[in-house]
Every structure is written in C-alpha cells, then in structure tokens.
Design a protein around this motif. Structure first.
Motif, short mmCIF file in Angstrom:
data_model
loop_
_atom_site.label_atom_id
_atom_site.label_comp_id
_atom_site.label_asym_id
_atom_site.label_seq_id
_atom_site.Cartn_x
_atom_site.Cartn_y
_atom_site.Cartn_z
N ASN A 5 14.34 21.60 63.75
CA ASN A 5 15.63 21.23 63.18
C ASN A 5 16.38 22.49 62.75
N GLU A 6 17.41 22.84 63.50
CA GLU A 6 18.13 24.09 63.23
C GLU A 6 18.83 24.10 61.89
N HIS A 7 19.20 22.93 61.38
CA HIS A 7 19.96 22.87 60.14
C HIS A 7 19.09 23.17 58.92
N VAL A 8 17.86 22.66 58.95
CA VAL A 8 16.97 22.95 57.82
C VAL A 8 16.56 24.43 57.85
N VAL A 9 16.36 24.98 59.05
CA VAL A 9 16.03 26.41 59.16
C VAL A 9 17.19 27.26 58.65
N GLN A 10 18.40 26.90 59.00
CA GLN A 10 19.55 27.66 58.53
C GLN A 10 19.70 27.58 57.01
N ALA A 31 28.28 25.06 55.72
CA ALA A 31 27.40 24.10 56.38
C ALA A 31 26.08 23.96 55.64
N SER A 32 25.52 25.07 55.18
CA SER A 32 24.27 25.01 54.41
C SER A 32 24.48 24.27 53.09
N SER A 33 25.60 24.49 52.46
CA SER A 33 25.90 23.80 51.20
C SER A 33 26.03 22.30 51.43
N LEU A 34 26.74 21.92 52.48
CA LEU A 34 26.91 20.51 52.80
C LEU A 34 25.58 19.86 53.18
N PHE A 35 24.75 20.59 53.93
CA PHE A 35 23.44 20.06 54.30
C PHE A 35 22.61 19.76 53.06
N GLU A 67 28.57 9.96 44.68
CA GLU A 67 29.62 8.98 44.91
C GLU A 67 29.81 8.78 46.41
N ARG A 68 29.95 7.52 46.83
CA ARG A 68 30.03 7.21 48.26
C ARG A 68 31.18 7.92 48.96
N GLN A 69 32.36 7.95 48.35
CA GLN A 69 33.50 8.57 49.02
C GLN A 69 33.29 10.06 49.20
N VAL A 70 32.76 10.71 48.17
CA VAL A 70 32.47 12.14 48.29
C VAL A 70 31.45 12.37 49.40
N TYR A 71 30.42 11.53 49.42
CA TYR A 71 29.38 11.66 50.45
C TYR A 71 29.96 11.48 51.85
N ASP A 72 30.74 10.42 52.04
CA ASP A 72 31.31 10.16 53.36
C ASP A 72 32.21 11.30 53.81
N ASP A 73 33.02 11.83 52.89
CA ASP A 73 33.91 12.95 53.23
C ASP A 73 33.11 14.19 53.60
N HIS A 74 32.05 14.48 52.86
CA HIS A 74 31.23 15.66 53.15
C HIS A 74 30.46 15.48 54.47
N ARG A 75 30.05 14.27 54.77
CA ARG A 75 29.35 14.04 56.06
C ARG A 75 30.31 14.26 57.23
N VAL A 76 31.53 13.79 57.10
CA VAL A 76 32.54 14.03 58.14
C VAL A 76 32.77 15.52 58.32
N ASN A 89 22.12 11.58 65.48
CA ASN A 89 22.23 10.70 66.64
C ASN A 89 22.20 11.51 67.93
N SER A 90 22.36 10.83 69.06
CA SER A 90 22.25 11.49 70.36
C SER A 90 23.36 12.52 70.60
N ARG A 91 24.44 12.43 69.83
CA ARG A 91 25.53 13.41 69.93
C ARG A 91 25.33 14.58 68.98
N GLY A 92 24.22 14.58 68.26
CA GLY A 92 23.94 15.66 67.33
C GLY A 92 24.64 15.53 66.01
N GLU A 93 25.11 14.34 65.68
CA GLU A 93 25.81 14.11 64.42
C GLU A 93 24.86 13.59 63.35
N PHE A 94 24.98 14.13 62.15
CA PHE A 94 24.20 13.65 61.02
C PHE A 94 24.69 12.25 60.66
N ASN A 95 23.77 11.27 60.65
CA ASN A 95 24.20 9.88 60.48
C ASN A 95 23.42 9.12 59.41
N VAL A 96 22.87 9.84 58.44
CA VAL A 96 22.15 9.18 57.35
C VAL A 96 23.16 8.53 56.40
#
Length: 271
Positions: free
Chosen positions: A62-67, A110-114, A85-94, A129-136
């Motif tokens: 997982n390149e993101h955890v390594v970074q 990116a590391s901060s958001l991760f 908060e859900r809205q903050v989470y959704d905005d940061h995931r986007v 997901n299959s497109r490489g998008e974080f979808n938790v």
C-alpha cells in the motif's frame, strides 16, 4: 544486555493489527535485537514500534501507508482541519482522491488527509476500489483522538527504511529477523488493488522457508494454511486472537497460527 525500549503506540488504526501478539514476539526478538528487522507487510507498524529495532526494512504493498511513514520520518506536521464529523470526512475523502488522480499522493497534504481518514473512517479499514479511490465510509466513533505532530517517532524511525512493492522484491540478508503478517487466508483480501490470493500465500511461505535467518509468520489458522506451513517445515503455535474487524459485527476470537523457522526450541517452549 541493554533493556528493550518501551513500545510506541502506532499512529494509525489498523484492522488486524498485531499489538496483542507483541508479548510473544518480544521474547523471540530479544536474542536477535541487534539484527535488522524485516517486515514484508508492515501495515499499521504495531510490531516495529513494539520491538523498536535500531535498523529495519519495512515494506508494504500500500503506497499510501508507506508514504505516511516516510512523512513521519521527515517530521510531519498536520495543518488540515480534523473533526469527527461526517461532512468534514466526506470533503477530505473527496480531496484525498482528487490528489491521487492528480499524481499528488506523495505530498504532505496527502499524508495528512490519509492520517485523518484512517483515524475517522470505519473500523480502521484501509480500502480502495478498482479505480484506486479510497472508499471507506465515515466511522461510528463517539470521539477520535487526533495528533498534529509526531516528533516522538522520529528518533526510533531514523534508521528505518520503507519500501513499497510485492514482498518478493524485498531483499533479505542472511541474518535478518523476518516477521511476516500477510493478509489473512480469508475471503476479504482487497487491501490493495491487486488483492492477495492463495498463490500469494504459497509464494510467501515458500520464499521464507528458504531464508537462513529467523522467521516468524502469522496467519489465520485455516486448514490449508496449517497444511502448507507444516509441509514446509515450520514450527506451529496456535493462539486465540482477538477479532479486530468483521463485516457482520462478529467480535469473537479467531484461531491464529504463528509459524517459525530458524528459532531455537528453547525460545519456543515459553511462548
């Protein structure tokens, strides 16, 4: 002999983390603590931060955890808004997925958001997901303890090397102490876009069976995993592990196997 240093708490939440196994691993590691620790699947870093070796080679697919860990070594300071908060989470995931699409996954942002998404998302999952998008999805935590500075990790991690890739690319030295915690031999293995199937389990077990130094492998004790490890000459210890995550809410213990090679029998008797 010098005393082992106290463990450091892992900065990330991690499904299937091995903090519960540390007391047993410490007893196996202690005679070899001047050697290099190698982890082909460093994951949430619970084992490395628990054993605190002077030298380590820590790999993950997982390149993101390594970074993120490389950012910790460089003195990461988080400046983004962190709130449970859900809205903050959704905005940061986007925003995180936007950075990945733009090839900016190695930035401090990116590391901060991760880190934020990991601490706030559902059950410490790290899923793409299959497109490489974080979808938790957003988590169900009553409260979340966040950090914005991580200075306590830098001295310990100073001589650690982080790599990203398939475990077969990890270059071992003959005297390395290897701890491998691959994805469990269960249906859910979509930790990375490539997944981890039965042939990968076999490749790993066969590769480590050839290593002349001490090896510790942990996995869920499915019948075929037990048979594979026995056939390759590993010494097996069976434990009841806490089930840290389950899609159906089951929190019962899981039967886990710890397989070893190149470790004296006297050390195994006390486990």
């Amino acid at each position: 002999m010098q005393a082992l240093r106290a463990p450091l708490r892992p900065p990330l939440k991690w499904a299937g983390g091995k903090r519960w196994l540390l007391p047993r691993l410490l007893s196996l590691w202690e005679p070899y603590r001047d050697r290099r620790l190698v982890e082909p699947f460093c994951g949430g870093l619970a084992v490395a931060l628990g054993l605190r070796p002077k030298r380590a080679l820590l790999n993950d697919i997982n390149e993101h955890v390594v970074q993120f860990y490389r950012s910790l070594q460089a003195g990461l300071q988080i400046e983004i808004n962190m709130a449970n908060e859900r809205q903050v989470y959704d905005d940061h995931r986007v925003r995180f997925n936007e950075l990945l699409r733009e090839g900016e996954g190695q930035t401090v942002e990116a590391s901060s958001l991760f880190y934020y998404l990991n601490r706030t998302g559902y059950n410490g999952l790290c899923r793409f997901n299959s497109r490489g998008e974080f979808n938790v999805p957003f988590g169900k935590h009553r409260s979340v303890a966040y950090q914005d500075q991580f200075q306590e990790y830098r001295p310990t991690m100073r001589r650690w090397r982080f790599t990203c890739g398939d475990f077969a690319q990890v270059k071992l030295r003959d005297d390395d102490f290897v701890y491998a915690d691959p994805p469990y031999d269960v249906q859910f293995t979509q930790y990375s876009a490539k997944g981890f199937d039965w042939q990968d389990q076999v490749r790993l077990a066969e590769q480590l069976a050839q290593h002349p130094g001490p090896v510790v492998l942990s996995n869920q004790a499915t019948p075929r995993i037990v048979e594979l490890y026995e056939q390759l000459g590993y010494q097996l210890l069976f434990l009841q592990a806490p089930r840290m995550i389950s899609c159906n809410g089951d929190r019962s213990s899981a039967r886990e196997v710890v397989a070893t090679r190149g470790i004296p029998e006297r050390l195994l008797r006390d486990l």
